[in-house]
Design an enzyme around this catalytic site. Structure first.
Site, PDB file in Angstrom:
ATOM      1  N   ASP A  87     -15.043  46.275  57.562  1.00  0.00           N
ATOM      2  CA  ASP A  87     -14.985  45.837  56.187  1.00  0.00           C
ATOM      3  C   ASP A  87     -15.808  46.883  55.426  1.00  0.00           C
ATOM      4  OD1 ASP A  87     -14.641  44.611  53.786  1.00  0.00           O
ATOM      5  OD2 ASP A  87     -15.138  42.606  54.496  1.00  0.00           O
TER       6      ASP A  87
HETATM    7  C1  BGC Z   1     -13.760  42.780  51.307  1.00  0.00           C
HETATM    8  C2  BGC Z   1     -12.489  43.101  52.053  1.00  0.00           C
HETATM    9  C3  BGC Z   1     -11.716  44.127  51.278  1.00  0.00           C
HETATM   10  C4  BGC Z   1     -12.582  45.363  51.093  1.00  0.00           C
HETATM   11  C5  BGC Z   1     -11.918  46.475  50.330  1.00  0.00           C
HETATM   12  C6  BGC Z   1     -14.553  44.017  50.956  1.00  0.00           C
HETATM   13  O1  BGC Z   1     -15.578  43.712  50.096  1.00  0.00           O
HETATM   14  O2  BGC Z   1     -14.546  41.895  52.065  1.00  0.00           O
HETATM   15  O3  BGC Z   1     -11.726  41.943  52.253  1.00  0.00           O
HETATM   16  O4  BGC Z   1     -10.505  44.421  51.923  1.00  0.00           O
HETATM   17  O5  BGC Z   1     -13.746  44.992  50.367  1.00  0.00           O
HETATM   18  O6  BGC Z   1     -11.776  46.150  48.993  1.00  0.00           O
END
Ligand code: BGC
Length: 740
Positions: A265
């Protein structure tokens, strides 16, 4: 040119062509087996090129190998539509004018359809849009389990039951990936709250891990063959989920045989050595490695960038780690960015709008439908001839709910609000009062609404309600911080923005109320017995207004069923019941004390009835069930049994019913939930029509995870197959014995 020179030139040209043809590298030849291409490409790459692939080069892209003509990868949120373009090196939107898309309903709604075919259609349409936007990976679907109603991201997930989520996630993945676009199932795993999501350490039993939280991810990997998976921000048993030996090396890559890419993530990596050794393949993020601001070369400081290169060169971590990561990334590139056969895709088409609308219509759940006065018929579907003045109240009737919520925010080409959808059907019978105002707030920047504004909006709505024949209330939560939004959990279970007071005051002057709640979470409903009709309408994206209006008017008969329980009060939820150490933890650690008793498993087993149970949802017609028949009452482990039940539509309109199979283990050596969902089918029935539904039961459906033996076990003994219209509305039972 002289003749001799011309001949020489032609000869050279022919030779060059021949040598180019003869030397066409295996990795560029799409007819070669993909593993040969991976090995060939890898053998041509320098160490620096391999390391470069393992981390971001911008907010949403990671490098290819420019020297070899291997393209970079473009990653994109997800999961309800293709997110608008983000700038190369900042979190701002790039303000392109060609990136408006179809916003599909939130995954809670998709799960509420209980219709795997719609999940496939959703994935296929989303994949086509991603492809048109030149994205290689969609960051979704989300299948963290719905553990409790405060999680700010429940709306992005598929409910509280591992079986339902497993069945629904697979076709989504197949649909997306047939477009040559990878999915990234997230957030693996136990990211079941947003509070302290970056560091909270989850302690959990093996049983709960394997029976509740892992199955949808396993289905995504093993049955869906998803090409990437996203690690979670939190820790699990002391180690960050994004580089976690148990979760990534042992379970995902070894036990499940995952051959794809594990991506962090964003900002989820915390240590170079662990990232090198414990299963991470690509590090994406923002402000990683202690950086607090943007810089041009920040990406070189990522854990899997220069620090990793240095460790590889010094021998502190083996070269096999980078070869494995680069192989997985190359495999992903051949499946997506270098797949010459993938379709071109399409964006914001009428066909995609139809998919979005249908998912919305089939996902809306009719919770309650009573007559307003004794002896009259239920309030829904609305009989337009009865009403001249219809008042729509509530900010959600007109507010854009594709904005906010965090990374799943979308920029739809079209977004039909509930108000617009109702106006399209009921024309100038409709008037509107907001009734309350939420303002916009993201990540703690809260827009304050004064008491005076709140009071005057409420007074206006109540005054207009007095004069109306019918009130359609459109409220619920929204995508603000501490509502249904990433990076924070809800603070209270009750409706925000003084809506309970508004609802009570309206009911006091006009009891003719239809309520449609837009949220991704259960809410407290103190007025529930006084509102004649209630719909759970989720976040429905581009076609929200049309879907809601079609269900209210009766053009569509509702057929959604709840993918999670609505507790009467917050403390009735299993995770919350055990207090702070269970949720939200002490800010460092938390323990899942309800263990395997998540959602209805808790309500049923502990005899704490939910307000609206898992699997529940009404229709405008009536379904009658026959007594279920089982093919055998003694089942051998090598055999399968079938359970048959006939369902008849005895009402006046066509409708769809979700027939559910639960298994109850009457006696077992380890404690088990009262019952567990093990099958469902959605049947479409004309008035008077009857269909037979057949479920197959194998020992797999009877098993539990034995944490001492580390395997799934079906114990001999008596079981019951329960056929239900919800987890509590059991229409019939069939007993049988598993004999060894
Ligand atoms: C989120 C993810 C997301 C990623 C990219 C993170 O803060 O938890 O679900 O895909 O950001 O935007």
């Amino acid at each position: 040119m002289k003749k001799r020179n011309l001949i020489a030139a032609c000869a050279i040209a022919a030779l060059t062509t021949m040598s180019i043809q003869a030397q066409t590298p295996i990795y560029l030849d799409k007819n070669q087996p993909i593993e040969d291409r991976v090995q060939d490409a890898l053998s041509r790459m320098t160490l620096e090129e391999k390391v470069a692939m393992t981390h971001a080069q911008s907010k949403f892209s990671s490098p290819g190998v420019p020297r070899l003509g291997i393209p970079e990868l473009w990653w994109c949120d997800g999961p309800h539509g293709v997110r608008a373009e983000i700038e190369w090196n900042s979190w701002g939107y790039a303000n392109w004018t060609n990136d408006s898309i179809t916003a599909f309903p939130a995954l809670t709604c998709l799960a509420a359809t209980w219709n795997p075919e719609l999940s496939y259609a959703y994935g296929d349409a989303l994949g086509a849009e991603a492809r048109y936007r030149k994205k290689d990976i969609i960051l979704g679907p989300g299948v963290n389990m719905y553990r409790h109603p405060l999680n700010g991201r429940n709306f992005e997930y598929m409910g509280e039951d591992p079986y339902l989520a497993s069945i629904m996630v697979v076709p989504y993945i197949k649909g997306v990936q047939q477009n040559g676009v990878a999915t990234s199932t997230k957030h693996y795993v136990l990211n079941d709250q947003e509070k302290w999501r970056g560091h909270i350490n989850v302690e959990i039993s093996d049983r709960a891990l394997h029976e509740i939280y892992l199955p949808p991810f396993k289905a995504a990997v093993v049955d869906g063959e998803g090409w990437t998976i996203m690690g979670a921000y939190n820790k699990v048993r002391g180690q960050h989920a994004c580089h976690n030996e148990l979760l990534l090396n042992e379970i995902l890559k070894n036990d499940w045989g995952f051959d794809g890419v594990v991506v962090t993530d964003w900002g989820g990596a915390h240590d170079t050595k662990e990232a090198a050794l414990y299963g991470l393949d690509v590090e994406m993020g923002s402000y990683t490695n202690g950086l607090t601001s943007e810089s041009d070369f920040g990406y070189n400081d990522y854990y899997l960038a220069d620090p990793y290169l240095a460790m590889l060169k010094s021998g502190e971590v083996p070269m096999s780690t980078v070869d494995d990561k680069a192989s997985r990334i190359l495999r992903l590139i051949f499946r997506t960015a270098m797949n010459p056969d993938r379709p071109w895709g399409s964006q914001a088409t009428p066909e995609h709008a139809a998919v979005a609308r249908t998912v919305g219509e089939e996902g809306i759940v009719l919770l309650r439908n009573e007559p307003v006065a004794k002896k009259s018929t239920p309030l829904l579907p609305l009989d337009a001839s009865k009403y001249n003045k219809i008042l729509v109240v509530g900010e959600n009737a007109s507010r854009s709910l594709t904005q906010g919520g965090g990374s799943s925010e979308l920029k739809p080409k079209e977004e039909i609000s509930p108000l617009a959808g109702l106006q399209a059907i009921y024309g100038n019978k409709i008037s509107y009062a907001a009734g309350y105002k939420a303002g916009r707030s993201m990540y703690g920047n809260v827009e304050i609404i004064t008491q005076a504004v709140e009071d005057s909006l409420r007074a206006e709505a109540v005054a207009m309600a007095k004069d109306a024949d019918l009130v359609i209330y459109v409220g619920g939560l929204n995508k603000n911080h501490e509502q249904d939004c990433e990076a924070g959990d809800r603070i209270t279970y009750s409706l925000p923005f003084a809506q309970d007071q508004l609802i009570e005051e309206i009911l006091a002057v006009n009891p003719n109320m239809v309520m449609t709640l837009l949220s991704g979470n259960a809410v407290e409903m103190p007025w529930v017995n006084r509102v004649p009709a209630i719909l759970q309408s989720w976040y429905l994206g581009s076609q929200a207004g049309n879907a809601i209006a079609n269900v209210l008017s009766g053009a569509v008969n509702p057929s959604g069923k709840l993918p999670f329980s609505f507790p009467k009060k917050l403390e009735d939820n299993g995770a919350i019941h055990f207090g702070e150490m269970s949720y939200p933890g002490d800010s460092i650690n938390q323990t899942y004390l309800e263990d395997i008793l998540v959602g209805y498993r808790w309500h049923d087993t502990k005899k704490i009835p939910a307000l609206y149970p898992f699997g529940y949802g009404l229709s405008y017609t009536i379904f009658e069930y026959s007594k279920p028949e089982i093919s055998t009452n003694k089942l051998l482990p090598s055999e399968t049994a079938t359970v048959k039940v006939k369902v008849r539509n005895t009402g006046k309109v066509a409708g769809k019913e979700v027939v559910q199979l639960y298994i109850s283990d009457k006696k077992s050596s380890l404690p088990r939930p009262e019952k567990e969902l093990k099958g469902f089918q959605k049947v479409d029935l004309q008035p008077g029509e009857e269909k037979e539904v057949i479920f197959t039961i194998t020992p797999a459906e009877l098993s539990y995870y034995d944490d001492a033996r580390h395997e799934w076990v079906a114990e001999p003994g008596i079981f019951e197959a329960l056929i239900g219209a919800s987890s509590t509305d059991i229409k019939g039972k069939a007993r049988f014995e598993l004999v060894f």
